[in-house]
Motif scaffolding. Structure first.
Motif, PDB file in Angstrom:
ATOM      1  N   VAL A  24      16.942  48.510 -28.851  1.00 17.07           N
ATOM      2  CA  VAL A  24      16.043  47.413 -28.491  1.00 17.07           C
ATOM      3  C   VAL A  24      14.700  47.595 -29.181  1.00 17.07           C
ATOM      4  O   VAL A  24      14.200  48.717 -29.278  1.00 17.07           O
ATOM      5  CB  VAL A  24      15.836  47.367 -26.954  1.00 17.07           C
ATOM      6  CG1 VAL A  24      14.844  46.298 -26.563  1.00 17.07           C
ATOM      7  CG2 VAL A  24      17.162  47.160 -26.235  1.00 17.07           C
ATOM      8  N   HIS A  25      14.118  46.498 -29.647  1.00 18.01           N
ATOM      9  CA  HIS A  25      12.723  46.458 -30.095  1.00 18.01           C
ATOM     10  C   HIS A  25      11.907  46.159 -28.848  1.00 18.01           C
ATOM     11  O   HIS A  25      11.869  45.019 -28.384  1.00 18.01           O
ATOM     12  CB  HIS A  25      12.498  45.356 -31.131  1.00 18.01           C
ATOM     13  CG  HIS A  25      13.126  45.630 -32.447  1.00 18.01           C
ATOM     14  ND1 HIS A  25      12.495  46.359 -33.431  1.00 18.01           N
ATOM     15  CD2 HIS A  25      14.333  45.279 -32.939  1.00 18.01           C
ATOM     16  CE1 HIS A  25      13.295  46.437 -34.479  1.00 18.01           C
ATOM     17  NE2 HIS A  25      14.409  45.791 -34.206  1.00 18.01           N
ATOM     18  N   THR A  27       8.965  45.312 -26.248  1.00 18.19           N
ATOM     19  CA  THR A  27       7.734  44.531 -26.270  1.00 18.19           C
ATOM     20  C   THR A  27       6.910  44.708 -25.005  1.00 18.19           C
ATOM     21  O   THR A  27       5.696  44.507 -25.032  1.00 18.19           O
ATOM     22  CB  THR A  27       8.043  43.035 -26.453  1.00 18.19           C
ATOM     23  OG1 THR A  27       8.911  42.612 -25.397  1.00 18.19           O
ATOM     24  CG2 THR A  27       8.702  42.776 -27.797  1.00 18.19           C
ATOM     25  N   PRO A  90       5.139  45.692 -33.225  1.00 13.30           N
ATOM     26  CA  PRO A  90       6.539  46.108 -33.352  1.00 13.30           C
ATOM     27  C   PRO A  90       6.704  47.308 -34.276  1.00 13.30           C
ATOM     28  O   PRO A  90       6.021  47.432 -35.274  1.00 13.30           O
ATOM     29  CB  PRO A  90       7.203  44.881 -33.968  1.00 13.30           C
ATOM     30  CG  PRO A  90       6.111  44.255 -34.783  1.00 13.30           C
ATOM     31  CD  PRO A  90       4.816  44.544 -34.051  1.00 13.30           C
ATOM     32  N   ALA A  94      14.715  49.350 -33.920  1.00 11.14           N
ATOM     33  CA  ALA A  94      14.990  49.364 -32.482  1.00 11.14           C
ATOM     34  C   ALA A  94      15.322  50.793 -32.039  1.00 11.14           C
ATOM     35  O   ALA A  94      15.688  51.645 -32.855  1.00 11.14           O
ATOM     36  CB  ALA A  94      16.148  48.424 -32.178  1.00 11.14           C
ATOM     37  N   HIS A 120      11.593  45.241 -21.601  1.00 10.11           N
ATOM     38  CA  HIS A 120      11.656  43.926 -22.236  1.00 10.11           C
ATOM     39  C   HIS A 120      11.638  44.116 -23.748  1.00 10.11           C
ATOM     40  O   HIS A 120      10.933  44.973 -24.273  1.00 10.11           O
ATOM     41  CB  HIS A 120      10.463  43.063 -21.818  1.00 10.11           C
ATOM     42  CG  HIS A 120      10.299  42.971 -20.342  1.00 10.11           C
ATOM     43  ND1 HIS A 120      10.998  42.068 -19.578  1.00 10.11           N
ATOM     44  CD2 HIS A 120       9.532  43.694 -19.482  1.00 10.11           C
ATOM     45  CE1 HIS A 120      10.655  42.226 -18.297  1.00 10.11           C
ATOM     46  NE2 HIS A 120       9.763  43.205 -18.221  1.00 10.11           N
ATOM     47  N   GLY A 121      12.383  43.306 -24.435  1.00 10.48           N
ATOM     48  CA  GLY A 121      12.413  43.384 -25.883  1.00 10.48           C
ATOM     49  C   GLY A 121      13.502  42.497 -26.443  1.00 10.48           C
ATOM     50  O   GLY A 121      14.080  41.662 -25.777  1.00 10.48           O
ATOM     51  N   ARG A 122      13.808  42.747 -27.708  1.00  5.87           N
ATOM     52  CA  ARG A 122      14.876  41.969 -28.360  1.00  5.87           C
ATOM     53  C   ARG A 122      15.750  42.885 -29.175  1.00  5.87           C
ATOM     54  O   ARG A 122      15.441  43.983 -29.475  1.00  5.87           O
ATOM     55  CB  ARG A 122      14.289  40.867 -29.253  1.00  5.87           C
ATOM     56  CG  ARG A 122      13.323  41.366 -30.302  1.00  5.87           C
ATOM     57  CD  ARG A 122      12.638  40.236 -31.044  1.00  5.87           C
ATOM     58  NE  ARG A 122      11.986  40.559 -32.257  1.00  5.87           N
ATOM     59  CZ  ARG A 122      11.271  41.621 -32.564  1.00  5.87           C
ATOM     60  NH1 ARG A 122      11.104  42.554 -31.709  1.00  5.87           N
ATOM     61  NH2 ARG A 122      10.709  41.766 -33.727  1.00  5.87           N
TER      62      ARG A 122
END
Length: 122
Positions: A24-25, A27, A90, A94, A120-122
């Motif tokens: 995950v990236h 945030t 960022p 990830a 939380h992330g993408r």
């Protein structure tokens, strides 16, 4: 109404490393503790206060070290669920693991409690 169970650790400092189901990236991080109104003792001194966040690829073959994403303060006088945007993002890739390092709590000398941590992330 019951406050439920917390993940507790001895003293006012501790850490938890969470293995994410996928890279995950990151945030933001959300931390939750109970309110004074539902606390059996009527206090929330076991809540975490100062927290640092790190990410890593622990267990990977490239032997990468941790990357620091920032620090924040959980305030017991605010809402019990607090979200903190991470400042050092960022990052170019990830990560699989996130570590929360609790540096202090709100005054309990015996233990610190975390009720919920969300990533939380993408």
């Amino acid at each position: 109404v019951s406050p439920g169970k917390c993940w507790s650790f001895k003293g006012h400092q501790g850490q938890v490393v969470i293995r994410l189901p996928a890279r995950v990236h990151l945030t933001a991080i959300t931390v939750q503790h109970i309110t004074k109104e539902v606390s059996p003792s009527g206090t929330v001194i076991s809540a975490p206060k100062d927290i640092a966040v790190f990410v890593s690829l622990l267990g990977s073959s490239d032997g990468e070290e941790e990357s620091f994403l920032g620090t924040f303060t959980y305030h017991v006088e605010k809402e019990p669920i607090q979200t903190f945007p991470l400042k050092n993002v960022p990052l170019p890739r990830a990560f699989s693991y996130v570590k929360l390092l609790v540096k202090s709590n709100w005054g309990n000398p015996w233990y610190t409690c975390l009720y919920r941590v969300q990533v939380h992330g993408r």
